[in-house]
Design a protein around this motif. Structure first.
Motif, PDB file in Angstrom:
ATOM      1  N   GLU A 175       0.829  -1.282  -0.066  1.00 66.44           N
ATOM      2  CA  GLU A 175      -0.040   0.127  -0.067  1.00 66.44           C
ATOM      3  C   GLU A 175       0.797   1.091   0.011  1.00 66.44           C
ATOM      4  OE1 GLU A 175      -2.810   0.009   3.074  1.00 66.44           O
ATOM      5  OE2 GLU A 175      -3.859  -1.915   2.509  1.00 66.44           O
ATOM      6  N   ALA A 176       0.425   2.306  -0.711  1.00 63.04           N
ATOM      7  CA  ALA A 176       1.251   3.525  -0.865  1.00 63.04           C
ATOM      8  C   ALA A 176       0.342   4.644  -1.372  1.00 63.04           C
ATOM      9  CB  ALA A 176       2.301   3.123  -1.765  1.00 63.04           C
ATOM     10  N   GLN A 177       0.927   5.689  -1.455  1.00 63.37           N
ATOM     11  CA  GLN A 177       0.128   6.869  -2.214  1.00 63.37           C
ATOM     12  C   GLN A 177      -0.042   6.597  -3.491  1.00 63.37           C
ATOM     13  OE1 GLN A 177      -1.144  10.105  -1.582  1.00 63.37           O
ATOM     14  NE2 GLN A 177      -1.480  10.265  -3.450  1.00 63.37           N
ATOM     15  N   ALA A 178      -1.321   6.597  -4.038  1.00 64.13           N
ATOM     16  CA  ALA A 178      -1.470   6.631  -5.658  1.00 64.13           C
ATOM     17  C   ALA A 178      -0.807   7.560  -6.446  1.00 64.13           C
ATOM     18  CB  ALA A 178      -2.957   6.405  -5.816  1.00 64.13           C
ATOM     19  N   HIS A 179       0.117   7.066  -7.493  1.00 61.68           N
ATOM     20  CA  HIS A 179       0.953   7.997  -8.244  1.00 61.68           C
ATOM     21  C   HIS A 179      -0.173   8.635  -9.114  1.00 61.68           C
ATOM     22  CE1 HIS A 179       3.622   9.523 -10.866  1.00 61.68           C
ATOM     23  NE2 HIS A 179       2.994   9.257 -11.869  1.00 61.68           N
ATOM     24  N   GLY A 180      -0.092  10.004  -9.114  1.00 57.74           N
ATOM     25  CA  GLY A 180      -0.914  11.006  -9.902  1.00 57.74           C
ATOM     26  C   GLY A 180      -2.276  11.497  -9.335  1.00 57.74           C
ATOM     27  N   ARG A 181      -2.528  10.746  -8.090  1.00 60.93           N
ATOM     28  CA  ARG A 181      -3.912  11.074  -7.531  1.00 60.93           C
ATOM     29  C   ARG A 181      -3.711  12.089  -6.296  1.00 60.93           C
ATOM     30  NH1 ARG A 181      -7.757   7.376  -8.697  1.00 60.93           N
ATOM     31  NH2 ARG A 181      -7.108   6.319 -10.868  1.00 60.93           N
ATOM     32  N   ALA A 182      -4.694  12.507  -5.933  1.00 59.51           N
ATOM     33  CA  ALA A 182      -4.747  13.558  -4.748  1.00 59.51           C
ATOM     34  C   ALA A 182      -3.981  12.902  -3.644  1.00 59.51           C
ATOM     35  CB  ALA A 182      -6.260  13.623  -4.340  1.00 59.51           C
ATOM     36  N   GLU A 183      -3.298  13.824  -2.875  1.00 63.37           N
ATOM     37  CA  GLU A 183      -2.852  13.322  -1.599  1.00 63.37           C
ATOM     38  C   GLU A 183      -3.610  12.526  -0.687  1.00 63.37           C
ATOM     39  OE1 GLU A 183       0.316  12.432   0.658  1.00 63.37           O
ATOM     40  OE2 GLU A 183       0.561  13.740  -1.052  1.00 63.37           O
ATOM     41  N   GLY A 184      -3.399  11.307  -0.022  1.00 64.41           N
ATOM     42  CA  GLY A 184      -4.171  10.555   0.668  1.00 64.41           C
ATOM     43  C   GLY A 184      -4.837   9.624  -0.085  1.00 64.41           C
ATOM     44  N   THR A 185      -4.797   9.410  -1.258  1.00 66.15           N
ATOM     45  CA  THR A 185      -5.326   8.444  -2.099  1.00 66.15           C
ATOM     46  C   THR A 185      -4.431   7.323  -2.186  1.00 66.15           C
ATOM     47  OG1 THR A 185      -6.550  10.163  -3.580  1.00 66.15           O
ATOM     48  CG2 THR A 185      -6.517   7.791  -4.454  1.00 66.15           C
ATOM     49  N   VAL A 186      -4.892   6.079  -1.687  1.00 64.40           N
ATOM     50  CA  VAL A 186      -4.018   4.983  -1.470  1.00 64.40           C
ATOM     51  C   VAL A 186      -4.286   3.984  -2.463  1.00 64.40           C
ATOM     52  CG1 VAL A 186      -3.215   3.103   0.189  1.00 64.40           C
ATOM     53  CG2 VAL A 186      -3.594   5.336   0.956  1.00 64.40           C
ATOM     54  N   VAL A 187      -3.089   3.262  -2.974  1.00 67.32           N
ATOM     55  CA  VAL A 187      -3.408   1.893  -3.669  1.00 67.32           C
ATOM     56  C   VAL A 187      -3.051   0.949  -2.951  1.00 67.32           C
ATOM     57  CG1 VAL A 187      -1.364   2.322  -5.037  1.00 67.32           C
ATOM     58  CG2 VAL A 187      -2.868   1.034  -6.052  1.00 67.32           C
ATOM     59  N   ARG A 188      -3.770  -0.137  -3.107  1.00 68.36           N
ATOM     60  CA  ARG A 188      -3.442  -1.359  -2.527  1.00 68.36           C
ATOM     61  C   ARG A 188      -3.186  -2.323  -3.668  1.00 68.36           C
ATOM     62  NH1 ARG A 188      -7.622  -3.732   0.840  1.00 68.36           N
ATOM     63  NH2 ARG A 188      -6.504  -2.774   2.594  1.00 68.36           N
ATOM     64  N   MET A 189      -1.911  -2.808  -3.759  1.00 67.48           N
ATOM     65  CA  MET A 189      -1.437  -3.635  -4.875  1.00 67.48           C
ATOM     66  C   MET A 189      -1.035  -5.140  -4.336  1.00 67.48           C
ATOM     67  SD  MET A 189       1.042  -2.320  -7.984  1.00 67.48           S
ATOM     68  CE  MET A 189       2.705  -2.586  -6.761  1.00 67.48           C
ATOM     69  N   THR A 190      -1.832  -5.896  -4.815  1.00 71.11           N
ATOM     70  CA  THR A 190      -1.755  -7.372  -4.475  1.00 71.11           C
ATOM     71  C   THR A 190      -0.942  -7.948  -5.478  1.00 71.11           C
ATOM     72  OG1 THR A 190      -3.984  -7.425  -3.276  1.00 71.11           O
ATOM     73  CG2 THR A 190      -2.729  -9.595  -3.772  1.00 71.11           C
ATOM     74  N   CYS A 191       0.262  -8.338  -5.124  1.00 70.68           N
ATOM     75  CA  CYS A 191       1.385  -8.807  -6.241  1.00 70.68           C
ATOM     76  C   CYS A 191       1.377 -10.422  -6.434  1.00 70.68           C
ATOM     77  CB  CYS A 191       2.725  -8.127  -6.017  1.00 70.68           C
ATOM     78  SG  CYS A 191       2.846  -6.533  -6.128  1.00 70.68           S
ATOM     79  N   TYR A 192       1.323 -10.927  -7.403  1.00 72.26           N
ATOM     80  CA  TYR A 192       1.569 -12.347  -7.709  1.00 72.26           C
ATOM     81  C   TYR A 192       2.441 -12.570  -8.604  1.00 72.26           C
ATOM     82  CZ  TYR A 192      -3.220 -12.648  -5.833  1.00 72.26           C
ATOM     83  OH  TYR A 192      -4.209 -12.544  -4.920  1.00 72.26           O
ATOM     84  N   THR A 193       3.375 -13.536  -8.624  1.00 71.58           N
ATOM     85  CA  THR A 193       4.409 -14.180  -9.716  1.00 71.58           C
ATOM     86  C   THR A 193       3.663 -15.498 -10.370  1.00 71.58           C
ATOM     87  OG1 THR A 193       5.063 -15.826  -8.268  1.00 71.58           O
ATOM     88  CG2 THR A 193       6.264 -13.805  -8.116  1.00 71.58           C
ATOM     89  N   GLY A 194       4.051 -15.587 -11.426  1.00 72.05           N
ATOM     90  CA  GLY A 194       3.506 -16.857 -12.150  1.00 72.05           C
ATOM     91  C   GLY A 194       4.139 -16.823 -13.624  1.00 72.05           C
ATOM     92  N   ASP A 195       3.995 -18.007 -14.184  1.00 77.05           N
ATOM     93  CA  ASP A 195       4.584 -18.617 -15.410  1.00 77.05           C
ATOM     94  C   ASP A 195       3.578 -17.865 -16.632  1.00 77.05           C
ATOM     95  OD1 ASP A 195       7.033 -19.557 -14.323  1.00 77.05           O
ATOM     96  OD2 ASP A 195       5.905 -21.572 -14.273  1.00 77.05           O
ATOM     97  N   HIS A 196       4.230 -17.591 -17.745  1.00 76.21           N
ATOM     98  CA  HIS A 196       3.484 -17.268 -19.045  1.00 76.21           C
ATOM     99  C   HIS A 196       4.111 -17.783 -20.133  1.00 76.21           C
ATOM    100  CE1 HIS A 196       7.249 -14.906 -19.253  1.00 76.21           C
ATOM    101  NE2 HIS A 196       6.850 -14.798 -20.419  1.00 76.21           N
ATOM    102  N   GLU A 197       3.228 -17.729 -20.989  1.00 71.40           N
ATOM    103  CA  GLU A 197       3.413 -18.388 -22.630  1.00 71.40           C
ATOM    104  C   GLU A 197       3.520 -17.059 -23.476  1.00 71.40           C
ATOM    105  OE1 GLU A 197       0.338 -21.121 -23.230  1.00 71.40           O
ATOM    106  OE2 GLU A 197       1.312 -22.731 -21.718  1.00 71.40           O
ATOM    107  N   GLY A 198       4.480 -16.940 -24.261  1.00 71.03           N
ATOM    108  CA  GLY A 198       4.274 -15.842 -25.324  1.00 71.03           C
ATOM    109  C   GLY A 198       5.488 -14.797 -24.719  1.00 71.03           C
ATOM    110  N   THR A 199       5.546 -13.618 -25.723  1.00 66.63           N
ATOM    111  CA  THR A 199       6.924 -12.921 -25.139  1.00 66.63           C
ATOM    112  C   THR A 199       6.158 -11.543 -24.931  1.00 66.63           C
ATOM    113  OG1 THR A 199       8.306 -13.769 -26.966  1.00 66.63           O
ATOM    114  CG2 THR A 199       8.932 -11.584 -26.415  1.00 66.63           C
ATOM    115  N   PRO A 200       6.315 -10.983 -23.731  1.00 65.45           N
ATOM    116  CA  PRO A 200       5.630  -9.732 -23.570  1.00 65.45           C
ATOM    117  C   PRO A 200       5.864  -8.583 -24.362  1.00 65.45           C
ATOM    118  CG  PRO A 200       6.888 -10.697 -21.416  1.00 65.45           C
ATOM    119  CD  PRO A 200       7.239 -11.225 -22.682  1.00 65.45           C
ATOM    120  N   THR A 201       4.828  -8.053 -24.967  1.00 70.67           N
ATOM    121  CA  THR A 201       4.999  -6.950 -26.075  1.00 70.67           C
ATOM    122  C   THR A 201       3.945  -6.066 -25.440  1.00 70.67           C
ATOM    123  OG1 THR A 201       5.263  -8.589 -27.655  1.00 70.67           O
ATOM    124  CG2 THR A 201       4.611  -6.662 -28.551  1.00 70.67           C
ATOM    125  N   ALA A 202       4.293  -4.658 -25.995  1.00 67.19           N
ATOM    126  CA  ALA A 202       3.379  -3.455 -25.761  1.00 67.19           C
ATOM    127  C   ALA A 202       2.039  -3.538 -26.358  1.00 67.19           C
ATOM    128  CB  ALA A 202       4.181  -2.322 -25.779  1.00 67.19           C
TER     129      ALA A 202
END
Length: 133
Positions: free
Chosen positions: A70-97
């Motif tokens: 949890e941290a201040q949300a980037h580019g949002r009003a002061e006090g706006t918090v983001v909770r980011m639940t992070c996961y690892t995992g395998d993938h198929e394919g090559t990451p592309t924009a």
């Protein structure tokens, strides 16, 4: 801390670098992922978002919880918090924009100033665990 934004994110580490993305027209990088749609589980959200953003398929049975940040949300009003639940995992394919992503990058801890506040916390933990250069 009141959470205003609830997000799931994929943490992919290769050769001491973590996969990050940069949205079109933005200068800050973030861990790929996003917000849940109605009725979605974390894994369903992650699979959908990663397919949309990076054009790769996560392997659902390999997805594992890394941690919640949890941290201040980037580019949002002061006090706006983001909770980011992070996961690892395998993938198929090559990451592309794709979709809203302009650039896919592999970053090290020295790139910490280029990422969102919540992502900085993840970088710090990965560095402390010896997983990030």
């Amino acid at each position: 801390m009141a959470v205003a934004i609830d997000k799931v994110a994929w943490v992919r580490i290769e050769n001491g670098k973590v996969l990050c993305a940069r949205s079109r027209g933005k200068d800050t990088c973030y861990l790929p992922g996003g917000k849940r749609e109605e009725g979605e589980s974390d894994v369903q959200t992650l699979v959908r978002e990663i397919r949309e953003e990076l054009d790769v398929d996560l392997v659902p049975e390999t997805v594992e919880l890394l941690g919640v940040y949890e941290a201040q949300a980037h580019g949002r009003a002061e006090g706006t918090v983001v909770r980011m639940t992070c996961y690892t995992g395998d993938h198929e394919g090559t990451p592309t924009a794709s979709a809203e992503v302009e650039e896919v990058l592999w970053l090290t801890h020295t790139d910490r100033d280029r990422v969102s506040p919540a992502t900085r916390l993840v970088f710090d933990d990965l560095k402390a665990a010896g997983k990030l250069l």
